[in-house]
Design an enzyme around this catalytic site. Sequence first.
Site, PDB file in Angstrom:
ATOM      1  N   TYR A 117      -5.370   3.805  10.682  1.00  0.00           N
ATOM      2  CA  TYR A 117      -4.611   1.874  10.217  1.00  0.00           C
ATOM      3  C   TYR A 117      -3.610   2.141   9.726  1.00  0.00           C
ATOM      4  O   TYR A 117      -2.502   2.458   8.684  1.00  0.00           O
ATOM      5  CB  TYR A 117      -5.395   1.483  10.105  1.00  0.00           C
ATOM      6  CG  TYR A 117      -4.882  -0.049   9.817  1.00  0.00           C
ATOM      7  CD1 TYR A 117      -5.702  -0.144  10.551  1.00  0.00           C
ATOM      8  CD2 TYR A 117      -5.491  -0.574   8.563  1.00  0.00           C
ATOM      9  CE1 TYR A 117      -5.936  -1.808  11.336  1.00  0.00           C
ATOM     10  CE2 TYR A 117      -4.575  -1.967   8.734  1.00  0.00           C
ATOM     11  CZ  TYR A 117      -5.603  -2.147   9.538  1.00  0.00           C
ATOM     12  OH  TYR A 117      -4.922  -3.281  10.325  1.00  0.00           O
ATOM     13  N   ASP A 171       3.090   7.094   6.208  1.00  0.00           N
ATOM     14  CA  ASP A 171       2.112   5.182   5.732  1.00  0.00           C
ATOM     15  C   ASP A 171       1.876   5.670   4.530  1.00  0.00           C
ATOM     16  O   ASP A 171       0.533   6.101   5.037  1.00  0.00           O
ATOM     17  CB  ASP A 171       1.450   4.687   6.975  1.00  0.00           C
ATOM     18  CG  ASP A 171       0.526   3.491   6.702  1.00  0.00           C
ATOM     19  OD1 ASP A 171       0.849   3.468   5.706  1.00  0.00           O
ATOM     20  OD2 ASP A 171      -0.117   2.645   7.732  1.00  0.00           O
ATOM     21  N   LYS A 226      -0.871  -2.213  -1.265  1.00  0.00           N
ATOM     22  CA  LYS A 226      -1.855  -2.740  -1.434  1.00  0.00           C
ATOM     23  C   LYS A 226      -1.140  -1.815  -3.442  1.00  0.00           C
ATOM     24  O   LYS A 226      -1.039  -3.029  -4.155  1.00  0.00           O
ATOM     25  CB  LYS A 226      -2.500  -1.266  -1.283  1.00  0.00           C
ATOM     26  CG  LYS A 226      -3.377  -1.565  -0.083  1.00  0.00           C
ATOM     27  CD  LYS A 226      -4.329  -0.545   0.560  1.00  0.00           C
ATOM     28  CE  LYS A 226      -4.612  -1.164   1.374  1.00  0.00           C
ATOM     29  NZ  LYS A 226      -4.762  -0.518   2.926  1.00  0.00           N
TER      30      LYS A 226
HETATM   31  C1  LIG Z   1      -4.008  -1.319   4.116  1.00  0.00           C
HETATM   32  C2  LIG Z   1      -3.302  -0.988   5.313  1.00  0.00           C
HETATM   33  C3  LIG Z   1      -2.589  -0.572   6.023  1.00  0.00           C
HETATM   34  C4  LIG Z   1      -2.371  -2.773   6.166  1.00  0.00           C
HETATM   35  O1  LIG Z   1      -1.513  -3.434   4.964  1.00  0.00           O
HETATM   36  P1  LIG Z   1      -1.656  -4.499   5.116  1.00  0.00           P
HETATM   37  O2  LIG Z   1      -1.603  -5.061   3.645  1.00  0.00           O
HETATM   38  O3  LIG Z   1      -3.348  -5.153   5.033  1.00  0.00           O
HETATM   39  O4  LIG Z   1      -1.098  -5.612   6.124  1.00  0.00           O
HETATM   40  C5  LIG Z   1      -1.429   0.262   6.726  1.00  0.00           C
HETATM   41  N1  LIG Z   1      -1.663   1.440   6.538  1.00  0.00           N
HETATM   42  C6  LIG Z   1      -2.068   2.157   5.646  1.00  0.00           C
HETATM   43  C7  LIG Z   1      -2.428   3.353   5.724  1.00  0.00           C
HETATM   44  C8  LIG Z   1      -3.327   1.091   5.177  1.00  0.00           C
HETATM   45  O5  LIG Z   1      -3.943   1.090   4.315  1.00  0.00           O
END
Ligand SMILES: *Cc1c(COP(=O)(O)O)cnc(C)c1O
Length: 428
Positions: free
Chosen positions: A144, A239, A267
């Site tokens: 994601y 990511d 995060k």
């Molecule tokens: C949470 C998450 C996102 C998206 O971040 P948001 O602040 O919710 O837009 C993207 N990549 C990874 C790996 C994530 O866990």
Amino acid sequence: MIYQRSSALFSAAQKVIPGGVNSPVRAFKAVGGDPIFVKEAKGAYLYDEDGNRLIDYINSWGPMILGHAYPPVVNAVIEKAKKGTSFGMPTQIETKIAELAVSMVPNIDKIRFVNSGTEACMSAVRLARGYTKKDKIIKFAGCYHGHSDSFLIQAGSGAVTFGSPNSPGVTQGTAKDTLLARYNDIEQVERIINLNKGKIACIIVEPVAGNMGCIPPAKGFLEGLRSLCDTHNILLIFDEVMTGFRLAKGGVQELLGVNADIVTFGKVIGGGLPVGAFAARKEIMTYLAPEGPVYQAGTLSGNPLAMAAGLAMLTELNKNEKVFKSLAQKTEYLHKGIAEALHENGVIHTINRIGSMISVHFDKDPVIDFDSAAKGNNDTFKKFFHGMLEHGIYIAPSAFESWFITDALTYDDLDETIAAVHKVAKTL
Ligand SMILES: *Cc1c(COP(=O)(O)O)cnc(C)c1O
């Protein structure tokens, strides 16, 4: 436990907010029942609107790595707020957090702050396309990267290698530029690259996957991606929105010793305020406006409250490196306890873990990619989820999520959790 007030609040919310929530997973669709409305939180505990105390294993999906309402972060935000909450002008604190982040993470010279992980990943891909002057990207099924169009793509039908939209509103035109690969399958990535020679700008990957449960990379997978990218002039985007400042001070690049070209954060870097960031070596970051031609902007980017929270959080993690070890030890303890409880009660399971990320899958086979994660018994998961909740343990309301361990958890909390698993396991 009683969840009356939460249910009433959910009904009221549904009248004015689509599905009653501002992010879908919160609605408990995957597990059934009404979501719990939280009133406040401190350390490892959530206190909900019905007055229940829950031990929290989500921790805002990661940011509260040192516990809720962590005093240095809260105080930094309060002090900053008194001096104005947004200017749309440069502030010194942006440079301070940038300097600290660059010093903690290997292989990056410059960092740009945005407001979410989605924004960070979306901007990182644009930068990679601008830098390489190529259009296509490779992403992995089950990873994601936020909800921007290029990432809401599922595997296309048999013969084609490009993806198809997995949400209405994403166009075929966008989908054709995202190529889908299987996580941990380096041969498939190589095949896709060979079928699209000279067209691929970047590969974006969760270097430890956390959005299909927790799935560490197979031996050689990240190294394989690195070497394919080097050979074919493709940028490798890690990511690290979930793993950054969680699995190590320098994230997965440090933990597993593989370098990315662009790294995205979210995060933990915001300490619980809306922050994302993307970073790279100087020669890549100079492509970004206003220095370079790739446009990216934000009215509230680098917001002083968000930067104050992030700076306080990174400062704590930077000066207390033992925290990563402590987190990993607590997670290992939890792993052993849960495994024992499930085993004793004959519950078929697989547990994945790395650092402070852990996931429990109700399947006997190894979980190494999206397909193997999807194979888990979802009915068992639902029962497990609601059973744990009944015992005051709050885990993610979906079998496709990792648990996020916070250092605020004591060994007593972990024992209480393991005792709950023993009781719940008898009912599965
Ligand atoms: C949470 C998450 C996102 C998206 O971040 P948001 O602040 O919710 O837009 C993207 N990549 C990874 C790996 C994530 O866990």
